[in-house]
Write a protein that holds these residues in place. Structure first.
Motif, PDB file in Angstrom:
ATOM      1  N   ARG A 165      51.324  61.928  35.681  1.00 18.75           N
ATOM      2  CA  ARG A 165      52.355  61.085  36.284  1.00 18.75           C
ATOM      3  C   ARG A 165      51.854  60.510  37.608  1.00 18.75           C
ATOM      4  O   ARG A 165      52.032  59.334  37.900  1.00 18.75           O
ATOM      5  N   GLY A 166      51.204  61.348  38.403  1.00 18.44           N
ATOM      6  CA  GLY A 166      50.652  60.883  39.675  1.00 18.44           C
ATOM      7  C   GLY A 166      49.631  59.775  39.475  1.00 18.44           C
ATOM      8  O   GLY A 166      49.618  58.785  40.212  1.00 18.44           O
ATOM      9  N   ASP A 167      48.797  59.935  38.444  1.00 13.58           N
ATOM     10  CA  ASP A 167      47.800  58.902  38.148  1.00 13.58           C
ATOM     11  C   ASP A 167      48.469  57.595  37.734  1.00 13.58           C
ATOM     12  O   ASP A 167      48.055  56.511  38.145  1.00 13.58           O
ATOM     13  N   ILE A 168      49.500  57.703  36.914  1.00 16.94           N
ATOM     14  CA  ILE A 168      50.221  56.498  36.486  1.00 16.94           C
ATOM     15  C   ILE A 168      50.866  55.808  37.678  1.00 16.94           C
ATOM     16  O   ILE A 168      50.828  54.581  37.793  1.00 16.94           O
ATOM     17  N   VAL A 169      51.439  56.584  38.587  1.00 18.03           N
ATOM     18  CA  VAL A 169      52.051  56.007  39.789  1.00 18.03           C
ATOM     19  C   VAL A 169      51.007  55.283  40.624  1.00 18.03           C
ATOM     20  O   VAL A 169      51.247  54.187  41.131  1.00 18.03           O
ATOM     21  N   HIS A 170      49.819  55.872  40.759  1.00 18.23           N
ATOM     22  CA  HIS A 170      48.747  55.219  41.521  1.00 18.23           C
ATOM     23  C   HIS A 170      48.314  53.904  40.876  1.00 18.23           C
ATOM     24  O   HIS A 170      48.084  52.905  41.567  1.00 18.23           O
ATOM     25  N   ILE A 171      48.202  53.911  39.566  1.00 14.55           N
ATOM     26  CA  ILE A 171      47.826  52.681  38.860  1.00 14.55           C
ATOM     27  C   ILE A 171      48.896  51.623  39.066  1.00 14.55           C
ATOM     28  O   ILE A 171      48.596  50.465  39.366  1.00 14.55           O
ATOM     29  N   ARG A 172      50.149  52.020  38.917  1.00 13.83           N
ATOM     30  CA  ARG A 172      51.247  51.070  39.101  1.00 13.83           C
ATOM     31  C   ARG A 172      51.262  50.527  40.529  1.00 13.83           C
ATOM     32  O   ARG A 172      51.450  49.333  40.752  1.00 13.83           O
ATOM     33  N   SER A 173      51.063  51.402  41.482  1.00 13.54           N
ATOM     34  CA  SER A 173      51.067  50.987  42.888  1.00 13.54           C
ATOM     35  C   SER A 173      49.958  49.993  43.202  1.00 13.54           C
ATOM     36  O   SER A 173      50.122  49.127  44.061  1.00 13.54           O
ATOM     37  N   ALA A 174      48.841  50.127  42.502  1.00 11.68           N
ATOM     38  CA  ALA A 174      47.713  49.211  42.740  1.00 11.68           C
ATOM     39  C   ALA A 174      48.087  47.774  42.407  1.00 11.68           C
ATOM     40  O   ALA A 174      47.563  46.838  43.005  1.00 11.68           O
ATOM     41  N   HIS A 181      51.527  46.723  42.041  1.00 12.12           N
ATOM     42  CA  HIS A 181      52.898  46.396  42.448  1.00 12.12           C
ATOM     43  C   HIS A 181      52.916  45.359  43.574  1.00 12.12           C
ATOM     44  O   HIS A 181      52.219  45.486  44.568  1.00 12.12           O
ATOM     45  N   GLY A 182      53.721  44.335  43.396  1.00 12.59           N
ATOM     46  CA  GLY A 182      53.880  43.322  44.431  1.00 12.59           C
ATOM     47  C   GLY A 182      52.770  42.294  44.490  1.00 12.59           C
ATOM     48  O   GLY A 182      52.777  41.418  45.350  1.00 12.59           O
ATOM     49  N   LYS A 183      51.801  42.407  43.612  1.00 12.95           N
ATOM     50  CA  LYS A 183      50.689  41.451  43.589  1.00 12.95           C
ATOM     51  C   LYS A 183      51.082  40.243  42.745  1.00 12.95           C
ATOM     52  O   LYS A 183      51.813  40.365  41.760  1.00 12.95           O
ATOM     53  N   SER A 184      50.582  39.107  43.110  1.00  5.98           N
ATOM     54  CA  SER A 184      50.835  37.900  42.324  1.00  5.98           C
ATOM     55  C   SER A 184      50.018  37.948  41.046  1.00  5.98           C
ATOM     56  O   SER A 184      49.049  38.718  40.933  1.00  5.98           O
ATOM     57  N   GLN A 185      50.379  37.108  40.101  1.00  2.50           N
ATOM     58  CA  GLN A 185      49.623  37.038  38.847  1.00  2.50           C
ATOM     59  C   GLN A 185      48.171  36.642  39.096  1.00  2.50           C
ATOM     60  O   GLN A 185      47.267  37.146  38.441  1.00  2.50           O
ATOM     61  N   GLU A 186      47.947  35.787  40.061  1.00  6.40           N
ATOM     62  CA  GLU A 186      46.580  35.366  40.386  1.00  6.40           C
ATOM     63  C   GLU A 186      45.758  36.534  40.932  1.00  6.40           C
ATOM     64  O   GLU A 186      44.587  36.704  40.586  1.00  6.40           O
ATOM     65  N   GLN A 187      46.385  37.337  41.803  1.00  9.96           N
ATOM     66  CA  GLN A 187      45.681  38.507  42.345  1.00  9.96           C
ATOM     67  C   GLN A 187      45.357  39.495  41.237  1.00  9.96           C
ATOM     68  O   GLN A 187      44.251  40.047  41.182  1.00  9.96           O
ATOM     69  N   ILE A 188      46.318  39.720  40.360  1.00  9.03           N
ATOM     70  CA  ILE A 188      46.105  40.658  39.250  1.00  9.03           C
ATOM     71  C   ILE A 188      44.973  40.161  38.357  1.00  9.03           C
ATOM     72  O   ILE A 188      44.098  40.938  37.961  1.00  9.03           O
ATOM     73  N   LYS A 189      44.982  38.873  38.062  1.00 10.55           N
ATOM     74  CA  LYS A 189      43.896  38.301  37.251  1.00 10.55           C
ATOM     75  C   LYS A 189      42.543  38.483  37.927  1.00 10.55           C
ATOM     76  O   LYS A 189      41.548  38.789  37.277  1.00 10.55           O
ATOM     77  N   SER A 190      42.513  38.305  39.253  1.00 16.41           N
ATOM     78  CA  SER A 190      41.243  38.468  39.963  1.00 16.41           C
ATOM     79  C   SER A 190      40.774  39.923  39.929  1.00 16.41           C
ATOM     80  O   SER A 190      39.584  40.197  39.845  1.00 16.41           O
ATOM     81  N   TYR A 191      41.715  40.889  39.997  1.00 17.72           N
ATOM     82  CA  TYR A 191      41.345  42.301  39.896  1.00 17.72           C
ATOM     83  C   TYR A 191      40.691  42.576  38.543  1.00 17.72           C
ATOM     84  O   TYR A 191      39.664  43.244  38.455  1.00 17.72           O
ATOM     85  N   PHE A 192      41.323  42.084  37.491  1.00 24.01           N
ATOM     86  CA  PHE A 192      40.812  42.367  36.154  1.00 24.01           C
ATOM     87  C   PHE A 192      39.533  41.600  35.843  1.00 24.01           C
ATOM     88  O   PHE A 192      38.828  41.929  34.898  1.00 24.01           O
ATOM     89  N   ASN A 194      37.178  41.580  38.054  1.00 21.15           N
ATOM     90  CA  ASN A 194      36.207  42.341  38.834  1.00 21.15           C
ATOM     91  C   ASN A 194      35.713  43.532  38.007  1.00 21.15           C
ATOM     92  O   ASN A 194      36.498  44.395  37.619  1.00 21.15           O
ATOM     93  N   ASP A 195      34.415  43.602  37.761  1.00 22.32           N
ATOM     94  CA  ASP A 195      33.845  44.671  36.936  1.00 22.32           C
ATOM     95  C   ASP A 195      34.105  46.061  37.508  1.00 22.32           C
ATOM     96  O   ASP A 195      34.404  46.992  36.766  1.00 22.32           O
ATOM     97  N   ARG A 196      33.985  46.216  38.817  1.00 16.60           N
ATOM     98  CA  ARG A 196      34.189  47.542  39.442  1.00 16.60           C
ATOM     99  C   ARG A 196      35.640  47.991  39.298  1.00 16.60           C
ATOM    100  O   ARG A 196      35.914  49.151  39.017  1.00 16.60           O
ATOM    101  N   PHE A 197      36.572  47.053  39.496  1.00 16.58           N
ATOM    102  CA  PHE A 197      37.987  47.392  39.341  1.00 16.58           C
ATOM    103  C   PHE A 197      38.272  47.802  37.901  1.00 16.58           C
ATOM    104  O   PHE A 197      38.953  48.798  37.650  1.00 16.58           O
ATOM    105  N   MET A 198      37.760  47.034  36.955  1.00 18.69           N
ATOM    106  CA  MET A 198      37.997  47.342  35.545  1.00 18.69           C
ATOM    107  C   MET A 198      37.409  48.691  35.161  1.00 18.69           C
ATOM    108  O   MET A 198      38.016  49.445  34.410  1.00 18.69           O
ATOM    109  N   GLN A 199      36.237  49.018  35.680  1.00 21.06           N
ATOM    110  CA  GLN A 199      35.629  50.315  35.389  1.00 21.06           C
ATOM    111  C   GLN A 199      36.508  51.446  35.914  1.00 21.06           C
ATOM    112  O   GLN A 199      36.759  52.430  35.212  1.00 21.06           O
ATOM    113  N   ALA A 200      36.994  51.303  37.138  1.00 27.08           N
ATOM    114  CA  ALA A 200      37.884  52.320  37.722  1.00 27.08           C
ATOM    115  C   ALA A 200      39.181  52.410  36.928  1.00 27.08           C
ATOM    116  O   ALA A 200      39.706  53.509  36.691  1.00 27.08           O
ATOM    117  N   TRP A 201      39.703  51.287  36.518  1.00 30.48           N
ATOM    118  CA  TRP A 201      40.941  51.237  35.728  1.00 30.48           C
ATOM    119  C   TRP A 201      40.745  51.970  34.397  1.00 30.48           C
ATOM    120  O   TRP A 201      41.570  52.794  34.004  1.00 30.48           O
TER     121      TRP A 201
END
Length: 86
Positions: A35-44, A46-57, A59-66
Motif C-alpha cells: 500500500r505504501g508503494d502504491i501511495v508513493h507511485i500515485r504521489s509521483a 498526483h497534480g501533474k499535467s498530462q504533458e508532465q506525465i508524458k515526459s516522465y514516461f 524518460n528511460d530512468r523514470f520508466m525503469q524505476a516505475w
C-alpha cells in the motif's frame, strides 16, 4: 487458546479475541508495504499535467524505476496469495 478455555469464555458470555497467526501478520505487513508503494507511485503523478506525465514516461530512468516499483508490488501480492492458499 485451548478448546476448553474458549468454551469457558463463550459460556460466560465473553467473546474471545482472535489473534493473528505469524503468517497472517506477515501478510498484513506485506500488504501495508505494498500500500505504501502504491501511495508513493500515485504521489509521483498526483497534480501533474498530462504533458508532465508524458515526459516522465518518455524518460528511460523514470520508466525503469516505475517498472521496478510495480514489479515489487506484484511480487508481494503473489507471495501473499500463495501464502493464503497454503
Amino acid at each position: 487458546m485451548s478448546l476448553s478455555e474458549y468454551t469457558r469464555k463463550c459460556t460466560l458470555g465473553q467473546e474471545p479475541k482472535l489473534h493473528l497467526t505469524e503468517r497472517e501478520i506477515e501478510a498484513y505487513n506485506s500488504l501495508s508495504d505494498a500500500r505504501g508503494d502504491i501511495v508513493h507511485i500515485r504521489s509521483a503523478l498526483h497534480g501533474k499535467s498530462q504533458e508532465q506525465i508524458k515526459s516522465y514516461f518518455a524518460n528511460d530512468r523514470f520508466m525503469q524505476a516505475w517498472i521496478e516499483a510495480a514489479t515489487k508490488i506484484i511480487v508481494q501480492w503473489d507471495s501473499i496469495l500463495a501464502g493464503m492458499r497454503e
